[in-house]
Design a protein around this motif. Structure first.
Motif, PDB file in Angstrom:
ATOM      1  N   PHE A 381       0.822  -1.216   0.000  1.00  0.00           N
ATOM      2  CA  PHE A 381       0.000   0.000   0.000  1.00  0.00           C
ATOM      3  C   PHE A 381       0.850   1.258   0.000  1.00  0.00           C
ATOM      4  O   PHE A 381       0.548   2.218  -0.717  1.00  0.00           O
ATOM      5  N   ASP A 382       1.945   1.259   0.768  1.00  0.00           N
ATOM      6  CA  ASP A 382       2.735   2.485   0.858  1.00  0.00           C
ATOM      7  C   ASP A 382       3.323   2.875  -0.490  1.00  0.00           C
ATOM      8  O   ASP A 382       3.229   4.039  -0.905  1.00  0.00           O
ATOM      9  N   ASN A 383       3.930   1.917  -1.208  1.00  0.00           N
ATOM     10  CA  ASN A 383       4.529   2.306  -2.481  1.00  0.00           C
ATOM     11  C   ASN A 383       3.528   2.373  -3.630  1.00  0.00           C
ATOM     12  O   ASN A 383       3.872   2.794  -4.725  1.00  0.00           O
ATOM     13  N   ALA A 384       2.276   2.010  -3.371  1.00  0.00           N
ATOM     14  CA  ALA A 384       1.233   2.227  -4.380  1.00  0.00           C
ATOM     15  C   ALA A 384       0.761   3.675  -4.383  1.00  0.00           C
ATOM     16  O   ALA A 384       0.372   4.209  -5.422  1.00  0.00           O
ATOM     17  N   VAL A 385       0.797   4.327  -3.211  1.00  0.00           N
ATOM     18  CA  VAL A 385       0.235   5.681  -3.106  1.00  0.00           C
ATOM     19  C   VAL A 385       1.267   6.746  -2.760  1.00  0.00           C
ATOM     20  O   VAL A 385       0.969   7.936  -2.841  1.00  0.00           O
ATOM     21  N   SER A 386       2.478   6.350  -2.389  1.00  0.00           N
ATOM     22  CA  SER A 386       3.494   7.316  -1.976  1.00  0.00           C
ATOM     23  C   SER A 386       4.692   7.274  -2.921  1.00  0.00           C
ATOM     24  O   SER A 386       5.437   6.285  -2.942  1.00  0.00           O
ATOM     25  N   PRO A 387       4.936   8.340  -3.680  1.00  0.00           N
ATOM     26  CA  PRO A 387       6.135   8.375  -4.537  1.00  0.00           C
ATOM     27  C   PRO A 387       7.414   8.231  -3.722  1.00  0.00           C
ATOM     28  O   PRO A 387       8.375   7.610  -4.176  1.00  0.00           O
ATOM     29  N   ALA A 388       7.420   8.810  -2.509  1.00  0.00           N
ATOM     30  CA  ALA A 388       8.610   8.716  -1.665  1.00  0.00           C
ATOM     31  C   ALA A 388       8.887   7.281  -1.279  1.00  0.00           C
ATOM     32  O   ALA A 388      10.039   6.806  -1.331  1.00  0.00           O
ATOM     33  N   ALA A 389       7.828   6.536  -0.871  1.00  0.00           N
ATOM     34  CA  ALA A 389       8.021   5.140  -0.495  1.00  0.00           C
ATOM     35  C   ALA A 389       8.488   4.314  -1.681  1.00  0.00           C
ATOM     36  O   ALA A 389       9.357   3.437  -1.540  1.00  0.00           O
ATOM     37  N   ALA A 390       7.944   4.579  -2.860  1.00  0.00           N
ATOM     38  CA  ALA A 390       8.372   3.844  -4.055  1.00  0.00           C
ATOM     39  C   ALA A 390       9.832   4.138  -4.370  1.00  0.00           C
ATOM     40  O   ALA A 390      10.601   3.234  -4.747  1.00  0.00           O
ATOM     41  N   GLN A 391      10.242   5.381  -4.211  1.00  0.00           N
ATOM     42  CA  GLN A 391      11.624   5.754  -4.498  1.00  0.00           C
ATOM     43  C   GLN A 391      12.582   5.102  -3.500  1.00  0.00           C
ATOM     44  O   GLN A 391      13.642   4.594  -3.877  1.00  0.00           O
ATOM     45  N   ILE A 392      12.217   5.120  -2.222  1.00  0.00           N
ATOM     46  CA  ILE A 392      13.069   4.509  -1.199  1.00  0.00           C
ATOM     47  C   ILE A 392      13.291   3.030  -1.487  1.00  0.00           C
ATOM     48  O   ILE A 392      14.398   2.494  -1.280  1.00  0.00           O
ATOM     49  N   LYS A 393      12.262   2.371  -1.996  1.00  0.00           N
ATOM     50  CA  LYS A 393      12.356   0.933  -2.276  1.00  0.00           C
ATOM     51  C   LYS A 393      12.818   0.643  -3.708  1.00  0.00           C
ATOM     52  O   LYS A 393      12.739  -0.502  -4.170  1.00  0.00           O
ATOM     53  N   ASP A 394      13.257   1.687  -4.418  1.00  0.00           N
ATOM     54  CA  ASP A 394      13.800   1.547  -5.771  1.00  0.00           C
ATOM     55  C   ASP A 394      12.816   0.882  -6.726  1.00  0.00           C
ATOM     56  O   ASP A 394      13.195   0.055  -7.568  1.00  0.00           O
ATOM     57  N   ILE A 395      11.542   1.251  -6.596  1.00  0.00           N
ATOM     58  CA  ILE A 395      10.518   0.716  -7.493  1.00  0.00           C
ATOM     59  C   ILE A 395      10.313   1.690  -8.646  1.00  0.00           C
ATOM     60  O   ILE A 395       9.890   2.835  -8.447  1.00  0.00           O
ATOM     61  N   VAL A 396      10.636   1.247  -9.834  1.00  0.00           N
ATOM     62  CA  VAL A 396      10.439   2.058 -11.035  1.00  0.00           C
ATOM     63  C   VAL A 396       9.199   1.536 -11.743  1.00  0.00           C
ATOM     64  O   VAL A 396       9.162   0.401 -12.225  1.00  0.00           O
ATOM     65  N   SER A 397       8.149   2.361 -11.769  1.00  0.00           N
ATOM     66  CA  SER A 397       6.854   1.885 -12.253  1.00  0.00           C
ATOM     67  C   SER A 397       5.989   3.069 -12.637  1.00  0.00           C
ATOM     68  O   SER A 397       6.031   4.114 -11.977  1.00  0.00           O
ATOM     69  N   PRO A 398       5.191   2.947 -13.705  1.00  0.00           N
ATOM     70  CA  PRO A 398       4.248   4.017 -14.046  1.00  0.00           C
ATOM     71  C   PRO A 398       3.059   4.095 -13.097  1.00  0.00           C
ATOM     72  O   PRO A 398       2.270   5.030 -13.168  1.00  0.00           O
ATOM     73  N   VAL A 399       2.922   3.108 -12.204  1.00  0.00           N
ATOM     74  CA  VAL A 399       1.793   3.051 -11.278  1.00  0.00           C
ATOM     75  C   VAL A 399       2.201   3.450  -9.871  1.00  0.00           C
ATOM     76  O   VAL A 399       1.479   4.185  -9.180  1.00  0.00           O
ATOM     77  N   ALA A 400       3.345   2.979  -9.420  1.00  0.00           N
ATOM     78  CA  ALA A 400       3.763   3.168  -8.030  1.00  0.00           C
ATOM     79  C   ALA A 400       3.752   4.641  -7.647  1.00  0.00           C
ATOM     80  O   ALA A 400       4.249   5.501  -8.368  1.00  0.00           O
ATOM     81  N   GLY A 401       3.141   4.912  -6.488  1.00  0.00           N
ATOM     82  CA  GLY A 401       3.086   6.269  -5.962  1.00  0.00           C
ATOM     83  C   GLY A 401       1.987   7.131  -6.519  1.00  0.00           C
ATOM     84  O   GLY A 401       1.768   8.247  -6.032  1.00  0.00           O
ATOM     85  N   GLN A 402       1.255   6.667  -7.515  1.00  0.00           N
ATOM     86  CA  GLN A 402       0.223   7.493  -8.152  1.00  0.00           C
ATOM     87  C   GLN A 402      -0.945   6.657  -8.665  1.00  0.00           C
ATOM     88  O   GLN A 402      -1.521   6.934  -9.711  1.00  0.00           O
ATOM     89  N   ALA A 403      -1.316   5.640  -7.914  1.00  0.00           N
ATOM     90  CA  ALA A 403      -2.379   4.733  -8.356  1.00  0.00           C
ATOM     91  C   ALA A 403      -3.736   5.425  -8.388  1.00  0.00           C
ATOM     92  O   ALA A 403      -4.062   6.240  -7.520  1.00  0.00           O
TER      93      ALA A 403
END
Length: 471
Positions: A381-403
């Motif tokens: 949930f955190d990296n689905a809605v938080s760009p910061a959480a996605a960045q911290i976890k090195d998730i590169v995705s067009p969805v992560a952080g902005q679902a």
């Protein structure tokens, strides 16, 4: 009874338009933020109201609202509903009968008791009643009613939850939908005051022409007790709730109504009638429920699915749940929704079925089996809605952080997520069933009037869409 104000507008009642017995009401659920804001504005920092540790040791065994918080709500009714803008407050007497606690929902009502034409003064009875039916505050107010009509853009207390920092997506939806035109909606067994009042409020908001499907005697009793007027409404008299669900489904099948709305019967009772093989309301897809939500901390409205119908959906059922949610996103103007398939972690783990389903669903989208949106998962949930959480976890995705769409693993997790956002995150919410021939509004007994009206607005939007593009 005074008519419900049109959404987005404030309209007053002049003295000459008032009569003894006229009434108006709002509904408000107390949050800790309400108490803190009231303490800040009033300067009343009594620890009984703002210090949980101290409050636990008092006779009330916990935090309670300032008494005048309820008085302020009464002022809100007088200033925005009855008589409305232009009212001059002269005096108020109140009796505080029971404490109001965080989570309590108050119905705050004023009723015209006497009129003085020589001074334009109005005496009104005032009552605040909680969700258990207990009167917590009562008294009388005296005001001078306005002598001129006023109609202004509305920014009143009951709609505060829609004024989020992320924009006014829900209100813009309501404003847009009301331009489409009224649809006929069967309201199934609205045999409680909140469910019946919601149907009338949606009618007064210019959204629906309600067809009440319920035992006539029960409706009359509820209306009389709640002070609601059923004059001019079409009522389909049936013996009980089961018959109401079956008859409402028949009305939808025959085209007599374009949408259904749950009243006071159980969800499974209504959906069993809707999904019965002989009801004619099934489509090729699995029926599923979508919550459309907005919170102050997220920049756009988003969808949570499925949190109400499918208990433990299979992979194939999850595919239909996603397709339905994408259709709803398209209907509200999101051309290519970003779909996050949630799990506890963002990596595929063979012992966690939700992560395997997420990976399979994404591959189905790659192969064109699910279209109209961009999918990614598993995502926590955190990296689905938080760009910061996605960045911290090195998730590169067009969805992560902005679902735009959050697909939950099962009903329990989805329901918990939606309720947490609503009751602790102050989310504005609406809900609708897709995958059926007509949209179905599933309301909860805990839903306020705003959530019920917003859900009706989505049903109207979909019903107009289904006229040209049947599901």
């Amino acid at each position: 009874m005074s008519a419900a104000p049109e959404l987005g507008l404030l309209r007053n009642r002049t003295f000459d338009e008032l009569a003894v017995g006229d009434s108006a009401a709002i509904e408000r659920t107390l949050t800790m933020q309400d108490i803190q804001l009231f303490a800040l504005q009033s300067g009343d920092v009594n620890p009984q109201h703002i210090d949980p540790a101290y409050a636990a040791s008092t006779r009330f065994h916990g935090v309670v609202a300032h008494g005048m918080w309820g008085g302020a709500l009464i002022s809100g009714v007088l200033g925005t509903r009855l008589p409305g803008p232009g009212t001059i407050y002269l005096e108020q007497d109140l009796r505080f009968l029971k404490p109001v606690r965080v989570g309590d929902t108050l119905q705050v009502a004023v009723t015209v008791a006497a009129l003085d034409p020589s001074t334009r003064q109005v005496l009104l009875d005032c009552r605040c009643v909680n969700q258990h039916g207990d009167c917590v505050i009562e008294g009388r107010a005296r005001v001078i009613a306005p002598d001129e009509r006023v109609e202004r853009p509305r920014a009143s207390l009951p709609e505060l939850r829609l004024e989020t920092a992320g924009g006014d997506g829900v209100r813009r939806l309501l404003d847009h939908v009301r331009k489409l035109g009224v649809i006929r909606m069967a309201v199934v067994h609205p045999c409680t005051a909140p469910s019946l009042a919601a149907a009338l409020a949606a009618r007064d908001a210019g959204l629906i022409e309600p067809v009440l499907v319920a035992p006539r005697a029960k409706l009359d009793a509820v209306a009389a007790q709640a002070g609601l007027d059923l004059t001019g409404l079409r009522i389909e008299d049936v013996p009980h709730s089961h018959a109401a669900a079956a008859h409402a489904a028949e009305l939808a099948r025959n085209g007599a109504v374009e949408a259904l709305m749950k009243g006071s019967l159980h969800t499974d009772e209504l959906m069993s009638a809707v999904l019965a093989s002989d009801a004619g309301l099934r489509t090729k897809r699995r029926a599923s429920h979508c919550f459309l939500m907005q919170v102050a901390t997220y920049p756009r409205p988003f969808i949570i699915t499925d949190a109400a119908i499918n208990i433990a959906p299979t992979l194939e059922q999850k595919a239909d749940i996603i397709r339905n949610a994408i259709d709803l996103a398209h209907a509200i103007g999101v051309e290519c929704p970003r779909v996050a398939i949630l799990a506890a972690v963002e990596t595929v783990n063979p012992v966690m079925p939700a992560t395997l389903d997420a990976a399979a669903l994404c591959k189905m989208a790659d192969r064109g089996q699910i279209s109209g949106g961009v999918l990614d998962g598993p995502l926590a949930f955190d990296n689905a809605v938080s760009p910061a959480a996605a960045q911290i976890k090195d998730i590169v995705s067009p969805v992560a952080g902005q679902a735009d769409i959050l697909v939950v693993p099962d009903l329990e997790s989805g329901n918990l997520l939606a309720k947490q956002l609503e009751f602790m995150g102050q989310a504005a919410s609406a809900g609708i069933v897709l995958g059926t021939r007509v949209p179905v509004v599933l309301t909860s007994r805990a839903d306020g009037e705003e959530a019920r009206i917003a859900s009706c607005a989505i049903a109207v939007l979909l019903a107009h869409r289904y006229r040209t593009t049947p599901p």
